[in-house]
Design a protein around this motif. Structure first.
Motif, short mmCIF file in Angstrom:
data_model
loop_
_atom_site.label_atom_id
_atom_site.label_comp_id
_atom_site.label_asym_id
_atom_site.label_seq_id
_atom_site.Cartn_x
_atom_site.Cartn_y
_atom_site.Cartn_z
N TYR A 203 0.81 -1.21 0.00
CA TYR A 203 0.00 0.00 0.00
C TYR A 203 0.85 1.26 0.00
O TYR A 203 1.88 1.33 0.63
CB TYR A 203 -0.90 0.03 1.24
N GLN A 204 0.33 2.26 -0.68
CA GLN A 204 0.99 3.54 -0.75
C GLN A 204 0.91 4.27 0.59
O GLN A 204 1.79 5.07 0.93
CB GLN A 204 0.33 4.37 -1.87
N ARG A 205 -0.13 3.93 1.38
CA ARG A 205 -0.43 4.64 2.62
C ARG A 205 0.78 4.84 3.54
O ARG A 205 1.03 5.93 4.04
CB ARG A 205 -1.52 3.86 3.37
N LEU A 206 1.58 3.77 3.74
CA LEU A 206 2.76 3.84 4.61
C LEU A 206 3.73 4.92 4.13
O LEU A 206 4.36 5.61 4.92
CB LEU A 206 3.46 2.48 4.65
N LEU A 207 3.79 5.07 2.77
CA LEU A 207 4.80 5.96 2.19
C LEU A 207 4.45 7.44 2.39
O LEU A 207 5.29 8.31 2.18
CB LEU A 207 4.98 5.65 0.70
N ASN A 208 3.19 7.70 2.86
CA ASN A 208 2.84 9.07 3.23
C ASN A 208 3.54 9.47 4.52
O ASN A 208 3.77 10.64 4.77
CB ASN A 208 1.33 9.21 3.45
N TYR A 209 3.82 8.46 5.33
CA TYR A 209 4.41 8.74 6.66
C TYR A 209 5.92 8.50 6.67
O TYR A 209 6.64 9.13 7.43
CB TYR A 209 3.72 7.92 7.73
N VAL A 210 6.36 7.53 5.89
CA VAL A 210 7.80 7.32 5.74
C VAL A 210 8.10 7.53 4.26
O VAL A 210 7.83 6.66 3.43
CB VAL A 210 8.23 5.89 6.15
N VAL A 211 8.62 8.68 3.94
CA VAL A 211 8.82 9.00 2.53
C VAL A 211 10.10 8.33 2.03
O VAL A 211 11.18 8.56 2.58
CB VAL A 211 8.89 10.52 2.32
N PRO A 212 9.97 7.43 1.05
CA PRO A 212 11.16 6.71 0.59
C PRO A 212 12.01 7.56 -0.36
O PRO A 212 11.50 8.48 -0.99
CB PRO A 212 10.55 5.52 -0.15
N ASP A 213 13.27 7.20 -0.45
CA ASP A 213 14.15 7.86 -1.43
C ASP A 213 13.95 7.24 -2.81
O ASP A 213 14.03 7.91 -3.82
CB ASP A 213 15.61 7.70 -1.01
N VAL A 214 13.71 5.93 -2.81
CA VAL A 214 13.59 5.20 -4.07
C VAL A 214 12.42 4.22 -3.95
O VAL A 214 12.19 3.67 -2.87
CB VAL A 214 14.90 4.40 -4.37
N VAL A 215 11.68 4.04 -5.04
CA VAL A 215 10.58 3.07 -5.07
C VAL A 215 10.85 2.06 -6.19
O VAL A 215 11.20 2.45 -7.31
CB VAL A 215 9.22 3.76 -5.29
N HIS A 216 10.73 0.77 -5.85
CA HIS A 216 10.88 -0.28 -6.86
C HIS A 216 9.55 -1.01 -6.99
O HIS A 216 8.83 -1.17 -6.00
CB HIS A 216 11.92 -1.32 -6.44
N VAL A 217 9.27 -1.48 -8.18
CA VAL A 217 8.08 -2.31 -8.37
C VAL A 217 8.53 -3.69 -8.82
O VAL A 217 9.32 -3.83 -9.76
CB VAL A 217 7.14 -1.69 -9.42
#
Lengths: 249, 378
Positions: A203-217
């Motif tokens: 889920y994207q939801r977590l990334l609102n609170y912990v902003v990642p430097d890099v996202v992989h799919v």
């Protein structure tokens, strides 16, 4: 230092290939998010980095701070600085939570005993920070903890052990918004140049609170796309299918 | 009734070696020839216990000094006259201890009783504990076998009068390999609570058969056993609770950890007889096989002759749970330490029922066994 390199990794479970030529570099101080639909190999990658004996590395290497840990046993990897927050932490009622964490810290320090008072002070501080009730220290390890409490306890262990490389396998699943915020607070507290992290999530939801430097799919056992935090937002809008077509197209 | 009247030629001829389902013992191991020699033994207590004995009017006497064969012992023999080993036991000179706790005596602090056997010949030792109506007692018995005897037979006979509460822990310890048989029965009247823990720290071979009879309604019994098998130890142990009255409850919990080449057979029986309606009988038997050559079986039996009851059992024999081991390792704990944590985790439900001294005995046995198996495989 906190650098992880996954180099052309191929992994099989019971002779079935799950991961296929996975490449990933996490530099000092970076937080990466690994996203993807169910059954695409995200947990396999997490478990393989930790050295779960169920998963066989058939080719490729894992390097931590320049050291090849591919052949290392799970406990050696942990002492080298790898930490895995598990999706489903097990319960071991026969050891208290506090004793367990203390033992793990002693083991990390090559059996130099961590002084009790220093340990208790750190434990109490971190538990307060994570809004955990004091009696969780003296209860059996994860014994009768709810799903959310178990996740919080994983973050407590993370904060106590201070690993250089953490993998958080679906740390956000099953959490209500308040618990999610607390867990995120713990992860953000760890952020530093000597800590890097791979967050596995649906889920994207977590990334609102912990902003990642890099996202992989990840899909079908490969990393198909890498980008910045905007990639996660795009995924939320278009879904994984849209992305798959995009990559193929 | 005298002993001669009980043990007639007919009775002696008809007696057999007992059969226990799932327990494979060698009958000869626990047979011995009468040396016609009294057992050399002594008993001792700590200061707290000494004071309690005096203050509460507890009688502790040697069975050797009894003028007549005690009726409780006679009743035990009568009820077990088909068991060859029990007849063998009482064909020896009667040695042992009788403890009588009067009615309405509530003793909060645990009493510690230590029995030291120093005989060099095979011997038989009997303990009888009689708890009066409305009384409460925690009694910890340690039977130490120091002598050169290679065989010892122990019999424990207990009786609880109405509305009494007994927490009994029995440990048997020896230093050189020995063949030990243990037979015990606790007869419980109505509205009682019973908690009996067995710690057979027997180095060598052990054949055991312990039973609690819930004879009066509303009583509750817990029967626990923990065995740490080391080297070539053998342990065949049957624990049973017989429900003879309505609304009686029982919990049997047996745990064994098998190091080396040890062998353990556990049999547990929950028997609810006709008329014991509203009863509840649950049992659990688990073995953890640590030694690669260790072998064990667990045999849970429920024998039920009443409709309105609750009963259940759980049993397992296996190694460490791989998921639990992995979790501990993933935090950097070494394999040997992780295995030890899992061993203690496994026996915790039974060990938690014991007081510190008995827990230490179990820990010492695990450390000894761990020396063989937890380290060399790392």
């Amino acid at each position: 230092m906190a650098e992880l390199i996954i180099d052309h990794l191929e992994v099989a479970v019971a002779d079935k290939v799950i991961l296929n030529d996975v490449n990933l570099t996490i530099n000092d101080g970076e937080i990466h998010a690994l996203m993807g639909p169910n059954g695409t190999g995200k947990s396999t990658l997490s478990e393989t980095i930790m050295g779960n004996p169920r998963y066989q590395i058939t080719s490729g290497r894992i390097l931590l701070n320049g050291e090849d840990i591919t052949e290392m046993a799970t406990d050696e990897r942990a002492r080298a600085g790898v930490f895995l927050a598990m999706q489903y932490p097990v319960e071991v009622a026969g050891i208290t939570n506090a004793d367990f964490i203390h033992s793990a810290m002693d083991a990390r320090d090559h059996h130099e005993a961590v002084p009790v008072l220093k340990f208790l002070k750190a434990l109490n501080q971190n538990m307060a920070f994570l809004d955990m009730d004091e009696d969780y220290a003296d209860r059996g390890l994860n014994e009768d903890f709810s799903g959310g409490e178990k996740k919080r306890n994983e973050i407590l262990q993370l904060m106590m052990l201070q690993p250089s490389m953490a993998i958080l396998d679906e740390i956000d699943s099953g959490l209500d918004i308040d618990a999610l915020k607390i867990v995120a607070r713990g992860i953000n507290e760890m952020r530093s140049q000597s800590f890097s992290c791979l967050m596995v999530t649906h889920y994207q939801r977590l990334l609102n609170y912990v902003v990642p430097d890099v996202v992989h799919v990840m899909m079908g056992g490969r990393i198909i796309k890498t980008g910045g935090p905007e990639l996660a937002k795009e995924l939320e809008k278009n879904g994984y299918e849209g992305l798959e077509q995009d990559v193929k197209g | 009734m005298s002993l001669d009247e009980l043990m007639t030629t007919d009775v002696l001829q008809q007696a057999q070696h007992p059969y226990y389902m799932g327990i494979k013992y060698a009958p000869k191991d626990y047979e011995f020839v009468t040396p016609d020699e009294a057992v050399d033994w002594q008993w001792s207590v700590d200061e707290t216990t000494r004071v309690a004995i005096a203050d509460y009017g507890i009688t502790v006497s040697r069975l050797e000094d009894e003028n007549r064969f005690p009726e409780q012992v006679a009743a035990f023999v009568r009820n077990h006259q088909a068991n060859k080993y029990i007849l063998q036991h009482f064909q020896q000179q009667l040695s042992g201890l009788k403890i009588i706790i009067p009615d309405h005596v509530v003793i909060k602090q645990p009493l510690n009783l230590i029995i030291d056997l120093m005989n060099s010949q095979p011997g038989a030792f009997t303990i009888a504990v009689l708890l009066g109506e409305g009384s409460q007692l925690t009694l910890q018995q340690t039977i130490n076998m120091h002598g050169a005897a290679t065989q010892v037979s122990c019999v424990i006979i207990g009786q609880q009068a109405n509305n009494s509460q007994l927490t009994l822990a029995t440990a048997i310890k020896n230093q050189t390999p020995m063949k030990v048989s243990l037979f015990g029965t606790l007869d419980v009247d109505r509205d009682c609570q019973t908690n009996w823990s067995l710690v057979p720290d027997v180095y060598g071979k052990l054949l055991g058969d312990v039973a609690i009879n819930l004879n009066g309604q509303g009583s509750t019994a817990k029967l626990n056993a923990v065995k740490i098998g080391i080297n070539q130890d053998y342990c065949g142990l049957q624990g049973s609770v017989n429900h003879w009255a309505p609304h009686t409850t029982s919990r049997i919990n047996m745990r064994g950890v098998l190091f080396g080449r040890s062998k353990v057979n556990f049999t547990s029986i929950g028997q609810i007889n006709h008329g014991a309606y509203g009863s509840d009988s649950q049992q659990e038997g688990r073995l953890m096989t640590v030694g690669e050559k260790a072998q064990g079986t667990v045999n849970p039996l429920l024998i039920i002759d009443e409709n309105d009851v609750n009963a259940g059992h759980a049993a397992s024999v296996g190694q460490y749970d791989p998921e639990e081991l992995y979790y501990l390792l993933s935090r950097g704990i070494t394999k040997q330490q992780a295995r030890k944590i899992l061993v203690y985790n496994f026996i915790a439900p039974v060990v938690h029922e014991l007081d510190d001294n008995f827990q230490k005995m179990v820990v010492a046995a695990v450390e000894k066994g761990a020396g063989e198996d937890l380290y060399d495989k790392v």
